[in-house]
Motif scaffolding. Structure first.
Motif, PDB file in Angstrom:
ATOM      1  N   ARG A 132      73.779  36.570  62.091  1.00 12.60           N
ATOM      2  CA  ARG A 132      73.966  35.708  63.267  1.00 12.60           C
ATOM      3  C   ARG A 132      72.997  36.083  64.390  1.00 12.60           C
ATOM      4  NH1 ARG A 132      78.706  37.326  65.481  1.00 12.60           N
ATOM      5  NH2 ARG A 132      78.876  39.076  64.034  1.00 12.60           N
ATOM      6  N   GLY A 133      72.762  35.111  65.288  1.00 15.42           N
ATOM      7  CA  GLY A 133      71.968  35.377  66.480  1.00 15.42           C
ATOM      8  C   GLY A 133      70.511  35.657  66.209  1.00 15.42           C
ATOM      9  N   GLY A 134      69.919  34.949  65.248  1.00 14.44           N
ATOM     10  CA  GLY A 134      68.503  35.155  64.948  1.00 14.44           C
ATOM     11  C   GLY A 134      68.208  36.434  64.204  1.00 14.44           C
ATOM     12  N   ARG A 135      69.199  36.996  63.521  1.00 15.53           N
ATOM     13  CA  ARG A 135      69.025  38.268  62.825  1.00 15.53           C
ATOM     14  C   ARG A 135      68.836  38.081  61.318  1.00 15.53           C
ATOM     15  NH1 ARG A 135      73.036  39.015  66.690  1.00 15.53           N
ATOM     16  NH2 ARG A 135      72.605  40.656  68.244  1.00 15.53           N
ATOM     17  N   ALA A 136      68.385  36.919  60.875  1.00 17.56           N
ATOM     18  CA  ALA A 136      68.245  36.662  59.442  1.00 17.56           C
ATOM     19  C   ALA A 136      67.258  37.637  58.798  1.00 17.56           C
ATOM     20  CB  ALA A 136      67.803  35.216  59.205  1.00 17.56           C
ATOM     21  N   MET A 137      66.121  37.875  59.454  1.00 19.63           N
ATOM     22  CA  MET A 137      65.129  38.785  58.880  1.00 19.63           C
ATOM     23  C   MET A 137      65.635  40.230  58.873  1.00 19.63           C
ATOM     24  SD  MET A 137      62.663  37.282  57.557  1.00 19.63           S
ATOM     25  CE  MET A 137      61.761  38.795  57.228  1.00 19.63           C
ATOM     26  N   THR A 138      66.471  40.581  59.836  1.00 20.68           N
ATOM     27  CA  THR A 138      67.081  41.919  59.817  1.00 20.68           C
ATOM     28  C   THR A 138      67.922  42.079  58.560  1.00 20.68           C
ATOM     29  OG1 THR A 138      67.205  41.813  62.231  1.00 20.68           O
ATOM     30  CG2 THR A 138      68.447  43.558  61.142  1.00 20.68           C
ATOM     31  N   TRP A 139      68.712  41.061  58.250  1.00 21.57           N
ATOM     32  CA  TRP A 139      69.542  41.086  57.049  1.00 21.57           C
ATOM     33  C   TRP A 139      68.683  41.102  55.788  1.00 21.57           C
ATOM     34  CZ3 TRP A 139      74.217  41.857  55.126  1.00 21.57           C
ATOM     35  CH2 TRP A 139      74.537  41.316  53.886  1.00 21.57           C
ATOM     36  N   VAL A 140      67.632  40.267  55.745  1.00 16.05           N
ATOM     37  CA  VAL A 140      66.783  40.172  54.555  1.00 16.05           C
ATOM     38  C   VAL A 140      66.080  41.495  54.283  1.00 16.05           C
ATOM     39  CG1 VAL A 140      64.700  39.079  53.633  1.00 16.05           C
ATOM     40  CG2 VAL A 140      66.462  37.673  54.704  1.00 16.05           C
ATOM     41  N   THR A 141      65.522  42.120  55.316  1.00 17.85           N
ATOM     42  CA  THR A 141      64.834  43.398  55.104  1.00 17.85           C
ATOM     43  C   THR A 141      65.791  44.470  54.613  1.00 17.85           C
ATOM     44  OG1 THR A 141      65.119  43.885  57.468  1.00 17.85           O
ATOM     45  CG2 THR A 141      63.006  42.947  56.771  1.00 17.85           C
ATOM     46  N   GLY A 142      67.041  44.439  55.093  1.00 21.81           N
ATOM     47  CA  GLY A 142      68.021  45.408  54.618  1.00 21.81           C
ATOM     48  C   GLY A 142      68.368  45.204  53.157  1.00 21.81           C
ATOM     49  N   VAL A 143      68.553  43.948  52.750  1.00 23.06           N
ATOM     50  CA  VAL A 143      68.891  43.655  51.357  1.00 23.06           C
ATOM     51  C   VAL A 143      67.732  44.008  50.434  1.00 23.06           C
ATOM     52  CG1 VAL A 143      69.424  41.795  49.735  1.00 23.06           C
ATOM     53  CG2 VAL A 143      70.578  41.878  51.949  1.00 23.06           C
ATOM     54  N   VAL A 144      66.509  43.655  50.828  1.00 26.87           N
ATOM     55  CA  VAL A 144      65.345  43.966  49.985  1.00 26.87           C
ATOM     56  C   VAL A 144      65.148  45.477  49.884  1.00 26.87           C
ATOM     57  CG1 VAL A 144      62.848  43.682  49.742  1.00 26.87           C
ATOM     58  CG2 VAL A 144      64.248  41.762  50.502  1.00 26.87           C
ATOM     59  N   ALA A 145      65.391  46.196  50.980  1.00 28.56           N
ATOM     60  CA  ALA A 145      65.307  47.658  50.927  1.00 28.56           C
ATOM     61  C   ALA A 145      66.340  48.231  49.967  1.00 28.56           C
ATOM     62  CB  ALA A 145      65.497  48.242  52.322  1.00 28.56           C
ATOM     63  N   PHE A 146      67.533  47.643  49.941  1.00 28.43           N
ATOM     64  CA  PHE A 146      68.573  48.086  49.005  1.00 28.43           C
ATOM     65  C   PHE A 146      68.127  47.869  47.556  1.00 28.43           C
ATOM     66  CE2 PHE A 146      72.343  46.743  46.471  1.00 28.43           C
ATOM     67  CZ  PHE A 146      72.930  47.983  46.342  1.00 28.43           C
ATOM     68  N   LEU A 147      67.565  46.696  47.265  1.00 23.52           N
ATOM     69  CA  LEU A 147      67.094  46.417  45.903  1.00 23.52           C
ATOM     70  C   LEU A 147      65.940  47.344  45.522  1.00 23.52           C
ATOM     71  CD1 LEU A 147      67.177  42.496  45.974  1.00 23.52           C
ATOM     72  CD2 LEU A 147      68.867  44.058  44.973  1.00 23.52           C
TER      73      LEU A 147
END
Length: 230
Positions: A132-147
């Motif tokens: 939320r609140g324009g944080r989509a790339m924050t979420w994406v970078t976290g998920v890709v780092a997890f993978l």
């Protein structure tokens, strides 16, 4: 006239006196065109001034769910440090050294904690809808780092230079060949897997983590859902 008492209307150094609690004279900001000024301007545009290392956070950050991101980074720091020590002695010295056994154990358990903290952090932010609140790339970078971390851990198991790594690689090769990547990601090549583990994948994870932290500092930590409704 005493040198200790400058004339009225002036102070030592030729700077006009303060008026109303603020300096009456301020030097005009002139662009120097230097690389330091350009870099500073870019950094301020990336992360707002004062947000890179803030000393205050909203009250909701005192919840335990906000701690696991920092714990993940702390565990990652131990993983990198112990991995560096293991790399100094070569590819197999920890099998025959007491110090090597100790450092290898630290490396293993810091990886275990790293994944435990990261999974809790990931699921916590998922249920908080952290994009939320324009944080989509924050979420994406976290998920890709997890993978990417999963791939790094996998190549770590393949780099143990023992029967365990041999068994894992033989079991994994058929699955990787079935999806068509066995030609360039050869799990039976210990040298290739070691370089993926200690060079390529850690570099990718490092870039993603830095980008993730920058985005967190840029947009701030996500508030709880009930905080927004209030």
């Amino acid at each position: 006239m005493s040198a200790l008492n400058p004339p009225a209307g002036r102070v030592s150094g030729g700077v006009p006196p303060a008026s109303g609690g603020r300096a009456a004279f301020q030097a005009p900001e002139v662009s120097s065109g230097s690389w330091t000024e350009s870099l500073r301007t870019r950094l301020v545009h990336v992360v707002p001034e004062g947000e890179a290392l803030p000393d205050r956070q909203p009250v909701y950050v005192s919840s335990w769910i906000y701690v696991f991101g920092v714990l993940t980074m702390a565990a990652l720091a131990v993983v990198i440090a112990t991995g560096g020590v293991l790399a100094v002695g070569g590819a197999a010295w920890w099998h025959t050294s007491g110090l090597g056994h100790f450092v290898n154990s630290l490396h293993l358990w810091s990886v275990e904690l790293f994944f435990a903290f990261m999974v809790i952090h990931l699921w916590g932010k998922f249920w908080m809808a952290a994009w939320r609140g324009g944080r989509a790339m924050t979420w994406v970078t976290g998920v890709v780092a997890f993978l990417g971390s999963i791939g790094t851990a996998f190549t770590g198991y393949l780099s143990q230079s023992n029967f365990d790594s041999q068994w894992i690689s033989v079991e994994a090769k058929d699955g990787l060949n079935s999806v068509g990547i066995g030609a360039w990601f050869n799990v039976l090549n210990p040298g290739q897997m070691l370089l993926w583990h200690v060079v390529l994948l850690p570099a990718v994870i490092g870039v993603l983590v830095v980008l993730h932290v920058i985005l967190v500092r840029r947009h701030g930590v996500v508030p709880p859902l009930d905080a927004e409704r209030a």
